[in-house]
Design an enzyme around this catalytic site. Sequence first.
Site, PDB file in Angstrom:
ATOM      1  N   HIS A 138       0.831  -1.201   0.000  1.00  0.00           N
ATOM      2  CA  HIS A 138       0.000   0.000   0.000  1.00  0.00           C
ATOM      3  C   HIS A 138       0.865   1.250   0.000  1.00  0.00           C
ATOM      4  CE1 HIS A 138      -3.377   2.657   0.849  1.00  0.00           C
ATOM      5  NE2 HIS A 138      -4.158   1.633   0.561  1.00  0.00           N
ATOM      6  N   HIS A 139       0.433   2.237  -0.801  1.00  0.00           N
ATOM      7  CA  HIS A 139       1.191   3.484  -0.936  1.00  0.00           C
ATOM      8  C   HIS A 139       1.229   4.276   0.374  1.00  0.00           C
ATOM      9  CE1 HIS A 139       3.415   6.371  -3.050  1.00  0.00           C
ATOM     10  NE2 HIS A 139       2.730   6.428  -4.186  1.00  0.00           N
ATOM     11  N   SER A 140       0.347   3.962   1.310  1.00  0.00           N
ATOM     12  CA  SER A 140       0.370   4.661   2.594  1.00  0.00           C
ATOM     13  C   SER A 140       1.637   4.360   3.377  1.00  0.00           C
ATOM     14  CB  SER A 140      -0.837   4.255   3.442  1.00  0.00           C
ATOM     15  OG  SER A 140      -0.832   2.854   3.682  1.00  0.00           O
ATOM     16  N   VAL A 142       4.720   3.255   1.693  1.00  0.00           N
ATOM     17  CA  VAL A 142       5.940   3.202   0.884  1.00  0.00           C
ATOM     18  C   VAL A 142       5.768   4.062  -0.363  1.00  0.00           C
ATOM     19  CG1 VAL A 142       5.113   1.099  -0.235  1.00  0.00           C
ATOM     20  CG2 VAL A 142       7.534   1.654  -0.334  1.00  0.00           C
ATOM     21  N   ASN A 314       6.114   8.108   2.860  1.00  0.00           N
ATOM     22  CA  ASN A 314       6.030   8.904   1.637  1.00  0.00           C
ATOM     23  C   ASN A 314       6.635  10.285   1.865  1.00  0.00           C
ATOM     24  OD1 ASN A 314       4.202   7.494  -0.575  1.00  0.00           O
ATOM     25  ND2 ASN A 314       3.339   6.980   1.430  1.00  0.00           N
TER      26      ASN A 314
END
Length: 503
Positions: A138-140, A142, A314
């Site tokens: 999940h982009h949350s 990485v 991020n």
Amino acid sequence: MDHLSSLDASFLHLETPETPMHVGMAMLVDLPPGRKGDYYEEFKAMIAERLHLTSILTRKLAQMPFELAEPVWIEDHDIDLDYHVRSLTLRRPGSMAQLESLVGRLHSSLLDRSRPLWEMYVIEGLAGGQVALYFKAHHSGVDGKAGTEMAKVLYDVTPEKRKVPPPRRRRETHGYQLGVAELLQAAVSNNTRQYRKLAELLPAAAKAMAAAGRVVSSQRTAPGERPLALGAAPRTMFNDAITNQRSYATLSVPFPELKALGKRVGGTVNTIVMTMCSIALSRFLKEREGVPNEPLIAAVPVSLRSEGDDSMNNQVSMVRVDLATDIADLAERFKAIHASSEAAKAVVRELKPMLGVDLPVTGSPWLMTSMATLYGRSTLARELPPMANVTISNVPGPTQQLYVCGAAMVGYFPVSIPYHGSSLNITVQSYAGKSLEFGITSCRRVLSQDEAHELIGYLRDAVDEIAKLPSVDGSAAPSAPAAAPAKGALAARKSGSRRKTAA
């Protein structure tokens, strides 16, 4: 526990069933000659030994009561590896087209938020005996750079697997889930800390805004010259609401030749990539709805990460780059794209002190999720003026040859995120200084699997067109860098061809 920043959490709040917010990698590995044994079981055992080396694999979410504040990361000490690490086999003939179609489908499904937010797949059955690995997280938790840092942890730089010290025993300080009082207290403490930090940064932010204003002012064009692209982008077929179904296609281009080409024609590798996309998108749209009179605009993520920062979060912002598709002369288009890209990067450099500021907003989870759902399930994505037509991301990848359980990695293709209003994402990542790997991820309804391959063909042709540009020193143009040759299952495609796929 660790609080998610407002940027990290936004990838959770903006996620809907139609817009999974995870990023991934599709990798190809060559097994050593004569190798025996079950590669999937060996790979899973390796992951089990190295889980503790990166927090991405061992942490899960704990939501705040009533979603009044951002969630927190907590350690999960009961990870089911049979769930997270899975095995699949392609049907014959095991082509690259089949693998790409499968990756598109795997990338369509949401991650389970009750578990650590990642999945890995070992995919066998490829022609030539290669094995593919697909990983999504999940982009949350990485971004592209953090993903590269994680690769250094999980993979080896020699065929021999390195020895990893076992994890230290940790004592539990809480149960399976945190209590309501503990979560609320953490939320209040985190918000207080964020507001204090925001107040401390205000003087620096004022200076950054003034400096950025000077940069923009210094780059204003004279009458009759091309202005900076500051307005809305023209509407195209890519600016629409999307479904959760994905199409996916790849391309590999030799990196040293591309770098030399950029130097010869007066640009960077990034300028070459942007120009390739400009040429390919122009040709693709010309054969359908036509190329807009106004130039296409690319949304380009830029890293705010400091040198040596390997934290798994991020640190990224977004700029807009003019693709200059309204300029017929390729040499002039190349210059315009380069100027726009450099201008955007200059503004980011000045604004960097304030772009990464964590802004607390009470109730933001509920508010952002509601707005994302409304945007996707209404006609807003089709009717509102788009800020960009396509997302183009250029991520520095691993600089060394990588190995996975003794198998040499020969392909390292990114898989990314399309969204409502911007249904096409072209992500590029370098690998081992040898190649530049393209991954096209789109909504299958907007860009079919065959059309994704067609766009890949146009990107390949674009390299040949750029190679014909005159050199900045007036020397003759050498031959164009060819796309990487076929490697086992990595079958070469004819430029601009359409073909059927089966998986």
